[in-house]
Enzyme design. Sequence first.
Site, PDB file in Angstrom:
ATOM      1  N   PRO A   2      37.486  34.226  37.084  1.00 45.21           N
ATOM      2  CG  PRO A   2      38.135  34.366  39.340  1.00 45.21           C
ATOM      3  CD  PRO A   2      37.694  35.307  38.242  1.00 45.21           C
ATOM      4  CD  GLU A   3      34.956  31.151  32.000  1.00 38.66           C
ATOM      5  OE1 GLU A   3      34.103  30.260  31.753  1.00 38.66           O
ATOM      6  OE2 GLU A   3      35.606  31.833  31.436  1.00 38.66           O
TER       7      GLU A   3
END
Length: 283
Positions: A2-3
Site C-alpha cells: 500500500p502506498e
Amino acid sequence: MPELPEVETVRRGLIPAMEGAVIAHAQVNRPDLRWPFPERMAERLTGARVERLRRRSKYILADLSSGETLLIHLGMSGRMLISGDPLGQFVHQHPAAQKHDHVVFHMENGARVTFNDPRRFGAMDLMVTDDAPAHKLLAALGPEPLGNDFHEAILVAAFKGRNTPAKSALLDQRIVAGLGNIYVCETLFRAGISPKRKAGRIAAPRVAAMVPIIRTVLEEAIEAGGSSLRDFRQADGELGYFQHSFDVYGREGQPCRSEGCTATIARVVQSGRSSFYCPNCQR
DNA sequence: ATGGGGGCCTGCCGGC
DNA sequence: TGCCGGCAGGCCCCCA
C-alpha cells in the site's frame, strides 16, 4: 503494497468502526511483525478510546485516550478488515479467523478490526502522542504531498545536484513522503520524464511541474479507493479500482496511451525494482 | 553525505 | 500434478 492512496483509503474506511470507539480487547496473536511489538501492547491498547485516526505518509496513527499513539504500517501485504456492524443495528457474524490474522481489535461498539499480513513486512508500535513526530520511523519523512508544505521550490531544491535517477528520488521518503513504485511510475509518465534521468539533470521547470502531477495522481487514486493488484482491500473488503487507470505500471509490451504515440511500454529494473515507462514520451 | 544492494517473509504464477 | 525460479505495492541497514 500500500502506498499513500491505499493507506488513506484504509484510514477512511476504519473511521466508522474505530474513531471515537473504545478498544474492548486487543487480541495479539504473535510477538512481532517486522519488529517485536512494544512491551505489553495488548494491555496498553485495551480500554483505550481511539480519539482520532490520522495518516502520515504510509503510516496510520491512532491517537488514544491513554495519551499514547498507535502506529500501524501495512508493509507490502497488510490489510485492516472490519467485520461486524459498528452501529449494532443489524444481526451480523464475524468471519472465521484466517491464516496471518496477527492482531484483532475487538471494539466495544461491536465492530472487529483484523490486521492480516502474510509477509509480515508490516509494523505496529506505541509511543507517547506528543513524541510521535520524533519517532524513528516518522522523524525523517519529507513533506506530505497533499499538504501545503509540499511545493515547487521544495522539490526543485531536493532534486538539485542529485546524481540519483528520478525514479529513486521520488521513491525517497525524505524528499516527499508516501509515494511508492506504482505512483512514481505514473507520475513520471505524466511528467514526460524518464525514470532513468538523473534528478539533478532535469530542468527546474520540469521538476516543478511534477508537483501538481503528484497531487493529481494521488487524489485520483484516493477517489478510486486505491489500486488493487494482489492483496489490497479497503477496510470493508472492497477492491480499489485505480489499477484500471494505470498508464504504465504493469503494462510492459502494451501500447502507450499517449495521443499519436506508437511506442510500447518498456520495463527496466532500477535498484531491484521494476520501472515502467514509455521510451518515446519520457525523456 | 550519497548511492546501491541485500534482506526480511509468504504467496502466486508460469514454465518444464 | 509437482517442483522451482522469479516476482511482488516497503523500508531498514550496511557497505563503498
